[in-house]
Design an enzyme around this catalytic site. Structure first.
Site, PDB file in Angstrom:
ATOM      1  N   GLU A 134     -29.024  -7.896 -20.955  1.00  0.00           N
ATOM      2  CA  GLU A 134     -27.957  -7.189 -20.786  1.00  0.00           C
ATOM      3  C   GLU A 134     -27.361  -7.706 -19.337  1.00  0.00           C
ATOM      4  O   GLU A 134     -26.142  -7.332 -18.573  1.00  0.00           O
ATOM      5  CB  GLU A 134     -28.642  -5.870 -20.964  1.00  0.00           C
ATOM      6  CG  GLU A 134     -28.746  -5.080 -21.555  1.00  0.00           C
ATOM      7  CD  GLU A 134     -27.811  -4.277 -22.512  1.00  0.00           C
ATOM      8  OE1 GLU A 134     -26.671  -4.376 -22.410  1.00  0.00           O
ATOM      9  OE2 GLU A 134     -28.145  -4.059 -24.306  1.00  0.00           O
ATOM     10  N   ASP A 274     -25.060  -9.549 -33.423  1.00  0.00           N
ATOM     11  CA  ASP A 274     -24.065  -9.669 -33.316  1.00  0.00           C
ATOM     12  C   ASP A 274     -22.931 -10.616 -32.216  1.00  0.00           C
ATOM     13  O   ASP A 274     -22.269 -11.481 -32.212  1.00  0.00           O
ATOM     14  CB  ASP A 274     -23.060  -8.054 -32.718  1.00  0.00           C
ATOM     15  CG  ASP A 274     -23.912  -7.567 -31.355  1.00  0.00           C
ATOM     16  OD1 ASP A 274     -25.334  -8.307 -30.817  1.00  0.00           O
ATOM     17  OD2 ASP A 274     -23.398  -6.489 -30.787  1.00  0.00           O
ATOM     18  N   GLU A 367     -22.724   5.949 -34.559  1.00  0.00           N
ATOM     19  CA  GLU A 367     -23.837   4.764 -34.025  1.00  0.00           C
ATOM     20  C   GLU A 367     -23.953   3.937 -35.616  1.00  0.00           C
ATOM     21  O   GLU A 367     -23.847   2.229 -35.913  1.00  0.00           O
ATOM     22  CB  GLU A 367     -24.904   4.981 -33.675  1.00  0.00           C
ATOM     23  CG  GLU A 367     -25.746   3.835 -33.354  1.00  0.00           C
ATOM     24  CD  GLU A 367     -24.777   2.346 -32.300  1.00  0.00           C
ATOM     25  OE1 GLU A 367     -23.419   3.335 -31.540  1.00  0.00           O
ATOM     26  OE2 GLU A 367     -25.547   1.437 -31.924  1.00  0.00           O
ATOM     27  N   GLU A 388     -15.834  -1.526 -28.815  1.00  0.00           N
ATOM     28  CA  GLU A 388     -16.073  -2.660 -30.315  1.00  0.00           C
ATOM     29  C   GLU A 388     -14.236  -2.241 -31.010  1.00  0.00           C
ATOM     30  O   GLU A 388     -13.925  -3.249 -31.170  1.00  0.00           O
ATOM     31  CB  GLU A 388     -16.718  -2.826 -30.717  1.00  0.00           C
ATOM     32  CG  GLU A 388     -18.477  -3.449 -30.390  1.00  0.00           C
ATOM     33  CD  GLU A 388     -19.071  -2.632 -29.671  1.00  0.00           C
ATOM     34  OE1 GLU A 388     -18.733  -1.502 -29.558  1.00  0.00           O
ATOM     35  OE2 GLU A 388     -20.018  -3.446 -28.671  1.00  0.00           O
TER      36      GLU A 388
HETATM   37  C1  DMJ Z   1     -21.259  -4.557 -25.255  1.00  0.00           C
HETATM   38  O1  DMJ Z   1     -22.370  -4.453 -23.874  1.00  0.00           O
HETATM   39  C2  DMJ Z   1     -21.062  -5.413 -25.545  1.00  0.00           C
HETATM   40  O2  DMJ Z   1     -20.215  -5.719 -26.179  1.00  0.00           O
HETATM   41  C3  DMJ Z   1     -22.751  -6.084 -26.189  1.00  0.00           C
HETATM   42  O3  DMJ Z   1     -22.375  -7.654 -26.938  1.00  0.00           O
HETATM   43  C4  DMJ Z   1     -23.019  -5.297 -27.105  1.00  0.00           C
HETATM   44  N1  DMJ Z   1     -22.115  -4.398 -27.227  1.00  0.00           N
HETATM   45  C5  DMJ Z   1     -22.062  -3.256 -26.000  1.00  0.00           C
HETATM   46  C6  DMJ Z   1     -21.339  -1.971 -25.781  1.00  0.00           C
HETATM   47  O4  DMJ Z   1     -20.995  -1.547 -27.403  1.00  0.00           O
END
Ligand code: DMJ
Length: 574
Positions: A134, A274, A367, A388
């Site tokens: 993060e 992802d 979610e 997204e």
């Molecule tokens: C973001 O912090 C980034 O896109 C991360 O890869 C996953 N998704 C969150 C927001 O949904």
């Protein structure tokens, strides 16, 4: 244009000349609509940003219902505030995250003010345990992207002097990440104390995305500072992770960084994995290293083989390939955007359509949604303002210019304003079935959600430029000096990879702003094969009353049909 002045021809000449000035009313209407929507998104951004600056700054994120703050950079480490130093005032994460969006909105004053404040006040010498992933995507990525935007004179963002302050902050932060990689495997710990390094008894469990999506930020940091340690640590971790794949080219979701053993065997394109896929492809685009492409190609093919079920992607066991969970997770909605970069437009379109159906069904994206039962997951009913779907909508509009995606964007904007806007900002949704709100405005709402919506309606920032967006939506320019292949392999602008028969041909979904197959065909006549079936829709704006007015898709050779709201597209299920 020259017109012989014969009286009989004069009228005709006048008509022809007039025709040059008459603008197609439907395209004019589209432009007006885009402008209106762009302004609506700008208002949204400033409503969120101004409230953050008023009630939360310099803390990390805004609590919009109580008009207060949360220091989420540390809370991301599940630390309660009382464990933080008493004089800790936060790391202004939302400000760092907002810089690249301010640049895109053309707000040089606020951009420069932000840089000044950060260079005078931001410190990472804090006794706080943070999540490496993060902190990397939000803070390191935010700083690096803003630094690159600041030093690019074409942006004209800096009036005063800029002495690489953001880069120095990024370098300091990057160095504090390095102890996390000191494990027997080279895979980094998920958590790090910014002041003291890895804490005693730190958990050795991490996720695939947590240790496999660091290369864009850390690679850029190495290129900018000349210190190879950041890129080499991230690349080593990525290679190690790739070596741990199963014979099916699948990776699990969680693993142990000390033993190098998988913990969770279920594998997907969603939560916990992802951005691993995303970074392989984007690292290839940014750095041109063939290795990234080879890994991505195998991983992508496996995802299509083992997860894909028509437009949906379920989860599967990494060893057997057998389906495990049949669920849509809202994070998966980034996938169609990634597929646009690959050139797999048809697949992107069909998945995006399904995600949008779910959005329409609930007003926002829950979610988790159980595909087999067509119901929401009983405990994961929230929508934390995630970007997204907007992100994929932006990419698909860039690739197809199909105005239907603008309608999708408009629906997203309407829902956000209707359900999540409160006087103190934008609040997350706790339960999409009741639209009960939660007191949190995540920084990615400013870094990504608003940014992608803005770019959907006004793409002047990306037009004729060459950016990739990190997983947190921070733009990084593709620079010749960082790239192993430019300019030989690329023939113009921001090329991406297009899926033609042999996976070899390159096309751009972003710079040409048309479907890659069409772009390829006009430039490389030998590749007519892919588009031989192409029949354009009757109307240039793709509007229709019936199926008869729709053509044949250039990439898939499938018949386009007329949707309920009157746009041609690939609406029939595969
Ligand atoms: C973001 O912090 C980034 O896109 C991360 O890869 C996953 N998704 C969150 C927001 O949904």
């Amino acid at each position: 244009m020259s017109c012989p002045l014969h009286p009989k021809r004069l009228f005709l000449c006048l008509l022809i000349s007039l025709a040059f000035f008459v603008v197609d009313p439907s395209s004019q209407h589209l432009e007006v609509k885009k402008k209106q929507m762009r302004e609506k998104v700008r208002e949204m951004f400033y409503h969120a940003y101004d409230n953050y600056m008023t009630y939360a700054f310099p803390h990390d994120e805004l609590k919009p219902l109580t008009k207060s703050f949360t220091d989420s950079l540390s809370e991301l480490g599940n630390l309660k505030l009382e464990h933080l130093p008493t004089d800790y005032n936060g790391s202004a994460v939302t400000l760092v995250e907002s810089l690249s969006s301010l640049a895109i909105l053309g707000n040089s004053t606020e951009f420069e003010k932000g840089i000044l404040w950060l260079s005078e006040n931001l410190t990472f010498d804090i006794d706080a345990r943070v999540n490496l992933f993060e902190c990397n995507i939000r803070v390191l990525g935010g700083l690096i992207s803003a630094h690159l935007l600041a030093i690019d004179p074409t942006n004209r963002l800096i009036q005063g002097s800029y002495n690489n302050q953001l880069l120095r902050l990024a370098e300091d932060l990057g160095k504090r990440f390095l102890p996390a990689f000191e494990t027997p495997t080279g895979l980094p710990y998920a958590w790090i104390n910014l002041k003291n390094g890895v804490m005693d008894n730190e958990t050795t469990e991490t996720s695939t995305s947590g240790c496999g999506s660091l290369i864009l930020e850390m690679g850029s940091l190495s290129r900018l500072t000349g210190d190879p340690r950041f890129e080499s640590a991230a690349l080593h971790a990525l290679r190690q992770l790739w070596r741990m794949r199963s014979s099916l080219d699948l990776l699990g979701t969680t693993l142990d960084v000390v033993t190098g053993e998988w913990i969770e065997y279920s594998s997907s394109i969603g939560a916990g994995v992802d951005s691993f896929y995303e970074y392989l492809l984007k690292a290839y685009i940014l750095f041109g290293k063939e290795d990234y492409w080879r890994m991505f190609r195998s991983a992508y093919l496996a995802s299509q083989k083992y997860f894909r079920h028509g437009p949906w992607y379920h989860e599967a066991n990494m060893w057997s390939g057998k389906p495990t969970y049949w669920q849509l997770t809202s994070l998966q909605a980034f996938w169609p955007g990634l597929q646009v970069l690959v050139g797999d437009i048809a697949a992107a379109n069909s998945s995006h359509r399904e995600f949008f159906h779910v959005w329409e069904k609930f007003g926002v994206l829950p979610e988790r949604y159980l595909l087999d039962h067509q119901i929401i997951h009983p405990t994961m009913k929230y929508y934390p303002l995630r970007p997204e779907l907007a992100e994929s909508t932006f990419y698909l509009y860039q690739a197809t210019k199909d105005p239907w995606y603008l309608d999708v964007g408009e629906t997203i904007v309407k829902s956000l304003n209707l359900y999540t806007k409160v006087p103190g900002g934008f609040a997350s949704v706790r339960d999409v079935t009741t639209m009960q709100l939660e007191d949190h405005q995540h920084s990615f709402f400013l870094a990504e959600t608003c940014k992608y919506l803005y770019l959907l309606f006004d793409d002047s920032f990306v037009a004729k430029r060459n950016y990739i967006f990190t997983t947190e939506g921070h733009p990084i320019q593709v620079l010749r000096s960082w790239h192993e292949k430019l300019p030989e392999t690329y023939f113009s602008g921001n090329w991406t990879l297009s899926k033609s028969g042999a996976w070899e041909s390159r096309a751009s979904a972003l710079s040409l702003q048309v479907c890659p197959s069409i772009a390829l065909n006009s430039r490389r006549p030998e590749q007519h094969r892919e588009s031989a079936c192409h029949v354009p829709d009757e109307q240039i704006n793709h509007k229709c009353w019936s199926n008869k007015e729709c053509g044949v898709d250039a990439t898939t050779c499938r018949l386009r049909t007329c949707s309920g709201v009157g746009y041609c597209g690939l609406w029939n299920p595969l």
